[in-house]
Design an enzyme around this catalytic site. Structure first.
Site, mmCIF file in Angstrom:
data_model
loop_
_atom_site.group_PDB
_atom_site.id
_atom_site.type_symbol
_atom_site.label_atom_id
_atom_site.label_comp_id
_atom_site.label_asym_id
_atom_site.label_seq_id
_atom_site.Cartn_x
_atom_site.Cartn_y
_atom_site.Cartn_z
ATOM 1 C CG HIS A 89 37.566 48.000 48.058
ATOM 2 N ND1 HIS A 89 36.782 47.177 48.821
ATOM 3 C CD2 HIS A 89 37.026 47.988 46.812
ATOM 4 C CE1 HIS A 89 35.793 46.706 48.084
ATOM 5 N NE2 HIS A 89 35.919 47.173 46.860
ATOM 6 C CD GLU A 104 36.652 38.979 41.879
ATOM 7 O OE1 GLU A 104 35.841 38.127 42.281
ATOM 8 O OE2 GLU A 104 36.347 40.173 41.700
#
Ligand code: TPP
Ligand code: TPP
Ligand code: MG
Ligand code: MG
Lengths: 340, 337, 337, 340
Positions: A143, A74
C-alpha cells in the site's frame, strides 16, 4: 503560475488557500457540472468519499449515477472505463492505492493505451485513471508504492504528478478534457497540503515544467511528493549560500525536456528526486535526458535520488529510511557543488 | 490443531463427554484470546502506541477458530488484511504478534510486515495479504504443492465477501476443481466491503459462484463455532482424501469499524444492526450459553479461562511495548534470499 | 441489421413467407461470405501474400450471423483474435478487411491493426482483441455507456471457451448483472483453447459460471443459425428493454487449425472428429437443407448467391492486393488523439 | 564464455551448435532430471510444446504431472507458482507472450517479489517466470512488446535477458536454482539463432556482463535481441576503422555496473540499445549509470536507442521502422566518433 495557463488573468482574483484534496474535489465537481459525460467510478467513492475522504460531498451533488461505488474489481472497472470512453462518455476511474494498478495493467496498457493507434485513429479513449502514490504512512509493502514509471514507459498514455493544490486543480481539468487515457497520481500525504487556488476555471497544459523556485547554482528536478522535499533542501542550501533551482516536470509524459535541460545548462549541476523505486525508475529517464541534453555544460554527473530499492517495510524506523529526506538532498547537493 | 493439554486428554482413555468438554472449552479459550487481543490492539491504537491502522476481527472469531481447529499444525492457511484472528487460531503466539504490530524486531516478520502481513511458517500460516483476494493464488498453489509432494496437507484460504470481486479467485477455483486440489475457500461474509454493503457490489447467489466450478459449497452460520467446526471438518477431511476442494460461505459480522480509525459508521450501517449482532449473534455468548445448557461448564470455568487469557494478552502486549525496534541496517536485508 | 434490398422488401407489404425467405437467404449469403472470405485468406497465407497469421472462423459462421442479424447497425460488438466473421456479420465490407489483413493503408485501421485488431465504428464494431477475454471490459463499459447516455443500444461481447479462464470476465459479468446492463456475452465453445481441449481447462458447468451472477443463460446449437438467431433476438430485445444482460453458450467447431499455420493437428484432435462436424453439423448445409425442405429455395438460388459472393470476394482481394502500403510517416501518427 | 562460469573447463569438451530454443529446452530437461521439485506450467506447454515449439518433447519425458497444460489464466497460474514456490516446489511458469505479464503484475510484483521481505526472511519464492519479448513478427500491438523494464524496476525480482544459446542454457539453470523470483525473457525471433553449447552442466552467474566483442573506440551496450544488431553494427564500423566493443549485461538486475562503466571509461563513448520502448525504459537506467560512473571519461553524451515510442503496428512497412537496425546504430556510432 505559468503564463501558459489558461485564464491566468481571472485566476488573479478569488484565490483561496485550500488543501490539495479540496483542489482535486473542486476540479472534479467543476468538470462534472460542465460536462454531463463525466462520471466517477471506484471502490467506496460515493457515501464514503474514498478512504481519504477526497470525494466527500460529490455524491450528494451528482448522485449515485455519476459517483458510482463499484465492486473490488480494479481490472473490471478500468475495462468498463475504456469501453465507456470509446462510446461517448468521459469516465474517471478511481484506483484507491497506486499498488493496485498492478491488477489493471492489461486494461491500461494493452487496451486503453493502444485502442486509438490500433484502430488507425478511428476510436479514442478519453479516460482518466486517478490513483495514489507515496510511502511513510505505515501501510507496508502493498500500500505504499509509487509505480508511475510503469505507465510513463507506455506509448499512448499520459502521466500526471501534481505537487501543489494549484497544479492539482489545473492539471486534473486538463486530464479530464484530454482525448487520451491519462493516469493521474496523487500523493496520499499531500492531500492535506495547503496552497492558493483560484475558485475560477483554469487549466494547466501538459508537458510544461514549472520552476517552483529559481536558482543559479544547482538544479533540483523533483516530482510529486519530492517537490516539498526539494524546496526544503533548497531553503537549507540557501543558508549555505548555494542557490538551488527547483524544477517540477508536472507530467512525466509529455516531458518538458527543454526546460529541464535549460535549467541544468544554466546551473551546470542537477539532482533528480522522485519517490518511485530508483532502479529503472523515473529518475533514470530524467537524469539521462539531462546528461545528454546538457552534456557540454555539466560540471558534475547528474545524481539520482529515488526510493530505496526495497519493498516498503512496515516498521516506522525502517520505512522512514526508504524515502529521500531534505537533509540528504542537501548533503548530495553540497557535495556536487564542491562544498564539504 | 489441538493444543498440548487437550491432545493429552484425548490421548488418555477419557469419556466422550470429557473430550467434548475439553474441545469446546479450548475453542472458547481461542475465541476469547482473539477477542481480547483485538480489544488490546484497539487500545494500543487509541493510545497512539501502534503505528498505522489495524482491521479488527472482533465478532468473527468463530470462523477462524472453528476452521483452524479442524486443521493440523502442518496444514496451511492464507489470510487477509483482517488476519489477526486467523493467525492466532492457527497457533501464533500473542507476544510475537503484538511485537509485529508495533514494528518491533521481535515480531514474526521483524517488524517488516506489520498487521497486514503476519506470516508464521511454524504454524503453517503463509501470510496475511493486503491485496483483497491476493492470497487465493498462493493458497491454491500451496494445495497443488502438497499434492505434488505427496503429503496430505490441506490449505485453507480465508477471504472476505469483497474478494468475490477479484477475478483471480475464479481463475484459481477453476484449477482447484479441475485438479481436485486440497484447498478450502472460506468466505467470511461480514456484509460489508469496507463501507459498502455487499448487496451493492455482489450480484446473484454468492455460493453459486463456487459451485459453478464444481466445488462443494456449504453456507454456514459463522457465529456458531460448532456448526463452523463440523462443516469445516467434513470438507477438510474430504479434501485430505483427495476428493477435491470445498467452499464455505460463512455469514458473520464485524463489531468494530472497517479499521480502528473507522469510528463514524452511521452513513453505511445502523447502530441497531450492530447491537442486534452483538446481543443476539455473539459467537462467544452462543458457545458459553450452549456449554452451560449442556452442563459442560459454568461461569467459574469461564472466569478462570478469562483470567488466564487476560494475563497472556497483557504479558504479550508488555513484551512488545518493551521490545526494541529493528536495527536501521535491517531495511536492506531480506530483499533477496 | 437487415441489408438494403431485404429492408425494402419488408418495407412493402410482403407475405410472411416471402419475408422468411428473404431473411434466411440473406443470412445464408452472410454466412457464405464469411466462409469464402476465410478460404481466400487462407490462400493469401499459403501464397505468402499475407503478413503474419490469421485465425479462421470457418465452421462457426452461424453464430456471428445469427447474433448480428438480431442487432441494429448502431448496436455494438466486441470481437476476438478469430474476428473476421464477427466483423463481416456486423456489416464490414470485404475489400477494406482484406486491405487491413494485408497491412495496406486502405484497410479499416490503415494497416496498423491487422487481422486481430479490425475495428469499424460505422458498423458499431469496437474492435477485435488479441488478448483472450480482453474485450469483456470494453463491451460491458459500452453497455454501461448506452444506459448512461439514455440510448437503447445493446452490446454483444463475442469470446471463445478459452476466455472462461480470464478472471476479468467474472468481474464484469458481476457488474453487468448488478446494474442490469444491456450486454450479451456470446461464448463460442469450439471445444479447444488453442491446442488443448476445453474439458482439460474448464471445470464444472460452463453456463453456470454466468447464471451464478444472476445472468439469464441459454445453451445454443451454434451450427443452427435459426436457433442462434431466435435465442439472440430474445436476449437482445430483453436487454434493450432494460431487463439485464444475457449469456449464450454456443456449441460449435472450427474447421481449420487454430491459425492458418496449424496444419498438423493429429496430436490434439482426430480427422474423424473434424469430418463429423464438417459433414453432419455444417451451418451452411443445415440451412440450405432446411430452406430446400421448406421449398423456400433451390440449388439455382444458392448458385446465384454463391456467384455474387464469389465475385465480391475476388474483387475485394484484388483491391487489397493492388492497394498501397501506408506512408512510413504513418508509424508515428495516431499514438495520441 | 566468462571464466566465472562454473564447469568452464568441462564445457570446453562436447560443444554442439544448437539453436537458442534447443538450449532452453536442454536447460529445462537437465534441471528437471536433477531436481524433482522443478515443474512447468502454462498454456499449451505439454503436447503442443508451446506455439514456439520450444518445449516439444518435454511432456514425453516428464509426463503431464510435471509439464502441465493450464487454463488461459495468467494471473492464476502465476499465483499458483508463488504458492508452490513458498511450499517446497520450484515452479516454472510459462507466460506465452511478454505482453501478457500485464495480466499477472499483481502476482509478480505485489506477491512474488515481496513475500520474502514482508515475512522478515522467513518465506521464500524460488519461482521462474519464462516469457518472451520482441517485435517484427507481424503480430501487432498486443503480441510484440518488450516489457522487461517494468519488472527490472521492482525490488525482489531478478530479470534475465539471454542473447545467445550458450547464455540461454547457463542463465536458465542459474534462474531455476535461484532462491528468488526470476523473470526470464526470451526473444521470439532468436529461438532459431544457432550457437555453440556444451552438452554438460554449467551455470552462468547473474550480474556478470559479457563482452560479446572487444573494442577500443566506442561501447555498444546491447540486450537480448539487440546484441546481434550491435554485433552487425560493430562489423560495419570495423570496415570504417572504428573499433566497437559490444557489452551484454545479460541481467538487468542484478546489473553489472562496473563492467559497463569500465568499458565506457576505456572507449569514452557509449550507445545503449534495447528493444523495450525507449521512454522510461532499460536504456534510461543503463545510460544514466554510465553517464554518472564514467562522467569524467566521456567524450560525448551517452546515446540511447530503444523501440520507437509507439504501439507496435501490424503493417510490415511500419513495424520494421520501430526497432533499431544495425545501419542506424552504425550511423549514430559514426557521428559519436566524430565521423561524418
Ligand atoms: C485489490 C484491492 N483493492 C482494494 C483494496 C482496499 N481495501 C482494503 S480492505 C477492502 C474491503 C475488503 O472487504 P472484504 O473482502 O469483505 O473484507 P473485510 O474487510 O470485510 O473483512 C478494500 C476495498 C485492497 N486492499 N486490495
Ligand atoms: C491473455 C491471453 N493469453 C494467451 C493468449 C494466446 N492465445 C491466443 S488464442 C488462444 C486460445 C483461445 O481459445 P478460445 O478462447 O477458445 O478461442 P478460439 O481460438 O478457440 O476461438 C490463446 C491461448 C492470448 N492471446 N491472450
Ligand atoms: Mg466484508
Ligand atoms: Mg475455443
Amino acid at each position: 503560475m505559468s503564463m501558459l495557463d489558461t485564464a491566468a488573468n481571472e485566476t488573479r482574483q478569488n484565490v483561496r488557500v485550500i488543501t490539495l484534496g479540496q483542489a482535486i474535489k473542486e476540479a472534479l465537481a467543476e468538470e462534472m457540472r460542465r460536462d454531463p459525460r463525466v462520471f466517477i467510478m471506484g471502490e467506496d467513492v460515493a457515501e464514503a468519499g474514498t478512504p481519504f475522504k477526497v470525494l466527500s460531498g460529490l455524491v450528494e451533488e451528482f448522485g449515485t449515477s455519476r459517483v458510482i461505488d463499484s465492486p473490488i474489481s480494479e481490472a473490471g472497472i478500468t475495462g468498463l472505463g475504456v469501453g465507456g470512453a470509446m462510446t461517448g462518455m468521459r469516465p474517471i476511474i478511481d484506483i484507491m492505492f497506486g499498488d493496485f494498478i498492478a491488477l489493471a495493467m492489461d486494461q491500461i496498457v494493452n487496451q486503453a493505451a493502444k485502442v486509438h493507434y490500433m484502430s488507425g485513429g478511428k476510436l479514442k479513449v478519453p479516460l482518466v485513471i486517478r490513483t495514489t502514490l507515496g510511502a511513510t504512512r505505515r501501510t507496508a509493502a502493498q500500500h505504499s508504492q509509487s509505480l508511475h514509471a510503469w505507465v510513463s514507459h507506455v506509448p499512448g498514455l499520459k502521466v500526471v504528478l501534481p505537487s501543489t493544490p494549484y497544479d492539482a486543480k489545473g492539471l486534473l481539468k486538463t486530464a479530464i478534457r484530454d482525448e487520451n487515457p491519462v493516469v493521474f497520481f496523487e500523493d496520499k500525504l499531500m492531500y492535506q497540503l495547503k496552497g492558493p487556488v483560484p475558485d475560477s476555471d483554469y487549466t494547466i497544459p501538459f508537458g510544461v515544467a514549472d520552476i517552483k523556485r529559481a536558482g543559479t547554482d544547482i538544479t533540483l528536478v523533483a516530482t510529486s511528493s519530492m517537490v516539498q522535499v526539494a524546496l526544503a533542501a533548497a531553503e537549507k542550501l540557501a543558508e549555505l549560500g548555494i542557490s538551488a533551482e527547483v524544477v517540477d516536470p508536472r507530467t512525466t509524459f509529455p516531458l518538458d525536456k527543454s526546460t529541464l535541460i535549460e535549467s541544468a545548462k544554466k546551473t551546470s549541476r542537477a539532482i533528480v528526486i522522485d519517490e518511485g523505486y530508483e532502479r529503472y525508475g523515473v529518475t533514470a529517464e530524467i537524469a539521462s535526458v539531462i546528461a545528454d541534453g546538457a552534456f557540454y555544460y555539466l560540471d558534475a554527473p547528474v545524481k539520482r535520488m529515488g526510493a530505496m530499492d526495497v519493498p516498503v517495510p512496515f516498521s516506522p524506523v525502517l520505512e522512514d529510511l526508504t524515502v529521500p529526506p531534505a537533509d540528504t538532498v542537501m548533503e548530495v547537493a553540497k557535495a556536487l557543488c564542491g562544498r564539504v | 490443531m489441538l493444543q498440548p493439554e487437550a491432545s493429552q486428554l484425548s490421548g488418555q482413555k477419557m469419556s466422550k463427554r470429557d473430550a467434548e468438554q475439553a474441545r469446546w472449552l479450548h475453542m472458547y479459550e481461542q475465541m476469547l484470546k482473539i477477542r481480547l487481543f483485538e480489544e488490546r490492539v484497539n487500545q494500543l491504537y487509541l493510545t497512539a502506541k501502534m503505528p498505522g491502522l489495524a482491521h479488527l476481527y472482533v465478532g468473527e472469531e468463530a470462523i477462524a477458530v472453528g476452521v483452524c481447529e479442524a486443521l493440523r499444525r502442518d496444514d496451511y492457511i492464507t489470510s487477509t488484511h483482517r488476519g489477526h484472528g486467523h493467525c492466532l487460531a492457527k497457533g501464533a503466539s500473542v507476544d510475537l504478534m503484538f511485537a509485529e504490530l508495533l514494528g518491533k524486531d521481535a515480531g514474526y516478520c521483524h517488524g517488516k510486515g506489520g498487521s497486514m502481513h503476519i506470516a508464521d511458517q511454524d504454524t503453517g500460516n503463509l501470510g496475511a495479504n493486503a491485496i483483497v483476494g491476493g492470497s487465493a493464488g498462493i493458497a491454491t498453489g500451496a494445495a497443488m504443492s502438497s499434492k505434488q509432494r505427496g503429503t496430505d496437507q490441506v490449505t485453507v484460504c480465508f477471504f472476505g465477501d469483497g474478494a468475490l470481486g477479484q477475478g483471480v479467485l475464479y481463475e484459481v477455483m477453476n484449477m482447484a476443481s479441475l485438479w481436485k486440489l486440497p484447498v478450502i475457500y472460506v468466505c467470511e461474509n461480514n456484509l460489508y466491503n469496507e463501507y459498502t454493503h455487499y448487496t451493492e457490489t455482489t450480484a446473484g447467489e454468492l455460493g453459486a459462484r463456487a459451485s459453478a466450478f464444481g466445488i462443494l459449497t456449504e453456507e454456514v452460520d459463522g457465529q456458531n463455532v460448532r456448526e463452523v467446526h463440523a462443516i469445516a471438518t467434513r470438507l477438510i477431511e474430504r479434501a485430505r482424501k483427495g476428493e477435491g476442494p470445498g467452499f464455505m460461505l460463512c455469514n458473520t459480522y464485524r463489531y468494530h469499524g472497517h479499521h480502528v480509525g473507522d469510528i463514524q459508521r452511521g452513513y453505511y450501517r445502523s447502530k441497531e444492526e450492530e447491537e442486534l449482532w452483538k446481543t443476539e449473534r455473539d459467537p462467544l455468548k452462543l458457545l458459553t450459553g450452549w456449554l452451560t445448557e449442556q452442563g459442560l461448564a459454568d461461569s467459574s470455568i469461564f472466569q478462570e479461562i478469562e483470567q488466564r487469557v487476560q494475563t497472556e494478552i497483557e504479558a504479550g502486549a508488555q513484551f512488545a511495548l518493551d521490545a526494541p525496534y529493528p536495527e536501521p541496517s535491517e531495511v536492506a536485508t531480506n530483499v533477496y534470499a
